[in-house]
Enzyme design. Sequence first.
Site, short mmCIF file in Angstrom:
data_model
loop_
_atom_site.label_atom_id
_atom_site.label_comp_id
_atom_site.label_asym_id
_atom_site.label_seq_id
_atom_site.Cartn_x
_atom_site.Cartn_y
_atom_site.Cartn_z
N ALA A 208 1.27 -1.05 -0.51
CA ALA A 208 0.29 -0.66 0.26
C ALA A 208 0.97 0.89 -0.12
O ALA A 208 2.20 0.87 0.47
CB ALA A 208 -0.91 0.08 1.27
N GLY B 263 0.49 -5.04 1.17
CA GLY B 263 -0.61 -4.61 0.08
C GLY B 263 -0.84 -5.82 -1.01
O GLY B 263 -0.93 -6.17 -1.84
N GLU C 231 -0.84 -9.03 -0.58
CA GLU C 231 -2.36 -9.58 -0.40
C GLU C 231 -3.39 -9.20 -1.43
O GLU C 231 -4.36 -10.21 -1.93
CB GLU C 231 -2.96 -8.31 0.18
CG GLU C 231 -2.49 -8.69 1.97
CD GLU C 231 -2.56 -7.93 2.46
OE1 GLU C 231 -2.70 -6.82 1.93
OE2 GLU C 231 -3.67 -7.97 3.78
N GLU D 180 4.85 -5.03 6.77
CA GLU D 180 3.92 -4.01 7.83
C GLU D 180 3.97 -4.14 9.81
O GLU D 180 4.19 -2.58 9.71
CB GLU D 180 3.22 -4.67 7.74
CG GLU D 180 1.81 -4.55 6.71
CD GLU D 180 1.91 -5.43 5.25
OE1 GLU D 180 2.70 -6.55 5.13
OE2 GLU D 180 1.16 -5.63 4.80
N1 DAK Z 1 5.02 3.46 -0.47
C1 DAK Z 1 5.01 4.43 -1.11
N2 DAK Z 1 6.17 4.08 -2.05
C2 DAK Z 1 7.07 3.47 -2.17
C3 DAK Z 1 7.03 2.40 -1.06
C4 DAK Z 1 5.06 1.70 -0.68
N3 DAK Z 1 4.83 0.88 0.18
N4 DAK Z 1 7.42 1.02 -2.04
C5 DAK Z 1 8.55 1.76 -2.50
N5 DAK Z 1 8.28 3.45 -2.60
C6 DAK Z 1 8.82 3.92 -3.78
C7 DAK Z 1 9.78 4.87 -2.68
O1 DAK Z 1 9.86 5.78 -1.74
C8 DAK Z 1 10.89 5.47 -3.95
O2 DAK Z 1 10.29 7.02 -4.51
P1 DAK Z 1 11.17 7.76 -4.15
O3 DAK Z 1 12.46 7.39 -3.34
O4 DAK Z 1 11.98 6.81 -5.29
O5 DAK Z 1 10.46 8.75 -4.83
C9 DAK Z 1 10.81 4.30 -5.66
O6 DAK Z 1 9.38 4.13 -4.75
C10 DAK Z 1 11.55 3.10 -5.29
O7 DAK Z 1 11.37 2.31 -4.33
P2 DAK Z 1 12.89 2.19 -3.43
O8 DAK Z 1 14.35 3.69 -4.03
O9 DAK Z 1 13.41 2.40 -1.76
O10 DAK Z 1 13.25 1.31 -4.02
P3 DAK Z 1 14.75 0.15 -3.57
O11 DAK Z 1 14.47 -1.19 -5.04
O12 DAK Z 1 15.67 -0.05 -2.74
O13 DAK Z 1 14.35 -0.67 -2.68
C11 DAK Z 1 11.96 -1.62 -1.41
C12 DAK Z 1 13.00 -1.53 -2.66
C13 DAK Z 1 10.61 -2.73 -2.23
C14 DAK Z 1 12.78 -3.18 -1.27
C15 DAK Z 1 11.18 -0.67 -0.48
O14 DAK Z 1 10.81 0.47 -1.90
C16 DAK Z 1 10.26 -0.76 0.05
O15 DAK Z 1 10.73 -1.12 1.31
N6 DAK Z 1 8.99 -0.19 0.16
C17 DAK Z 1 8.24 -0.96 1.08
C18 DAK Z 1 7.95 -2.14 1.49
C19 DAK Z 1 6.62 -1.93 2.10
O16 DAK Z 1 6.66 -1.66 3.79
N7 DAK Z 1 5.96 -2.47 1.78
C20 DAK Z 1 4.40 -2.30 3.17
C21 DAK Z 1 3.39 -1.27 3.36
S1 DAK Z 1 2.42 -1.12 4.02
C22 DAK Z 1 -4.70 -1.34 3.38
C23 DAK Z 1 -4.93 -1.89 2.58
C24 DAK Z 1 -3.89 -2.74 2.67
C25 DAK Z 1 -2.77 -2.23 3.36
C26 DAK Z 1 -2.90 -1.49 4.21
C27 DAK Z 1 -3.99 -0.67 4.61
N8 DAK Z 1 -6.18 -0.69 3.38
C28 DAK Z 1 -7.57 -1.05 2.35
C29 DAK Z 1 -6.42 0.53 4.11
C30 DAK Z 1 -0.92 -3.32 3.11
C31 DAK Z 1 0.12 -2.19 3.76
C32 DAK Z 1 0.85 -2.66 3.71
O17 DAK Z 1 0.91 -2.99 2.15
#
Ligand code: DAK
Length: 256
Positions: free
Chosen positions: A64, A107, A110, A130
């Site tokens: 997400a 997400g 998911e 998460e």
């Molecule tokens: N959200 C926003 N931006 C994201 C992102 C994310 N989940 N994942 C990556 N990006 C963005 C990064 O900020 C970066 O943006 P800039 O800095 O270039 O502007 C760009 O994508 C490239 O990412 P990285 O530079 O970080 O790329 P790397 O290859 O170095 O790393 C990575 C890739 C996937 C390991 C890293 O980007 C990362 O850790 N991303 C976050 C992963 C994460 O924590 N995902 C889970 C989020 S929690 C809901 C439904 C579902 C959910 C919640 C609520 N509702 C219906 C209410 C689900 C929750 C989640 O998914």
Amino acid sequence: MSKYIKSFSEDGIGVIQLNRPNVLNALNRDMVHEIVVQLETFDNDEAINVIVLKGNEKAFAAGADIEEMMEATPLSLELLNPFAEWDKISLIKKPILAAVNGFALGGGFELALHCDLIIAGEDAKFGFPEVNLGVLPGAGGTQFLAKAMGVRKALEWIWLGESMSAKIAYDYGVINRVVAKELVEEETMRLATKLTKQPPISLRLIKEAVHAATDLTLQEGKNLERKNFYLAFASEDQKEGMRAFSEKRPASFRGK
Ligand code: DAK
């Protein structure tokens, strides 16, 4: 006009491509809405038998949109009720195949788990990070993963927030196939094409019955299966399938 996805159809297959590459296809609310609307459109389109959901080479979806999520409050979530949108994905009757390369996190994982079959490239990474953000999966992740790999293994992966390789996900039965990353789309379309040749009414009745198996008791599940079995006999495809067998020719199914 969609802002965050692209879609097209060919030979009975409706394809949805997640298209927010600069943030690894992070799913914001509008994007999830676009995906759901397009899934429903394909589900209601008689020319479509199978749906494929795909990302790009680097990411299926990295979760997400964290920037958007930072603004959430308990009350905004209660009032927006964003999970209701996700629930609609489980109501899609046609087969949905996920083609996954790169990251399928949070997400994004998911979303893949809401699909019926998952085909992944060797480089794919599945996980629920998460916990590292101080939350937990919210769109069904705890339930889907526990049902797919068992409670203990799901707890370990979700508690640690680590990513599993496609090979591990395959070994645990979480995904269907692992292929070289450049072959993911080809393999997915090959499988989808095979499914377009199958009788569509059987496919949807099978989908309903098999998914119900994880929620119902054995007897409840058998009762549902039986009802669907009876229903199949109302279709022209049932007549065609059995007639073709006795006439020793390939069946030609029409979804009627
Ligand atoms: N959200 C926003 N931006 C994201 C992102 C994310 N989940 N994942 C990556 N990006 C963005 C990064 O900020 C970066 O943006 P800039 O800095 O270039 O502007 C760009 O994508 C490239 O990412 P990285 O530079 O970080 O790329 P790397 O290859 O170095 O790393 C990575 C890739 C996937 C390991 C890293 O980007 C990362 O850790 N991303 C976050 C992963 C994460 O924590 N995902 C889970 C989020 S929690 C809901 C439904 C579902 C959910 C919640 C609520 N509702 C219906 C209410 C689900 C929750 C989640 O998914």
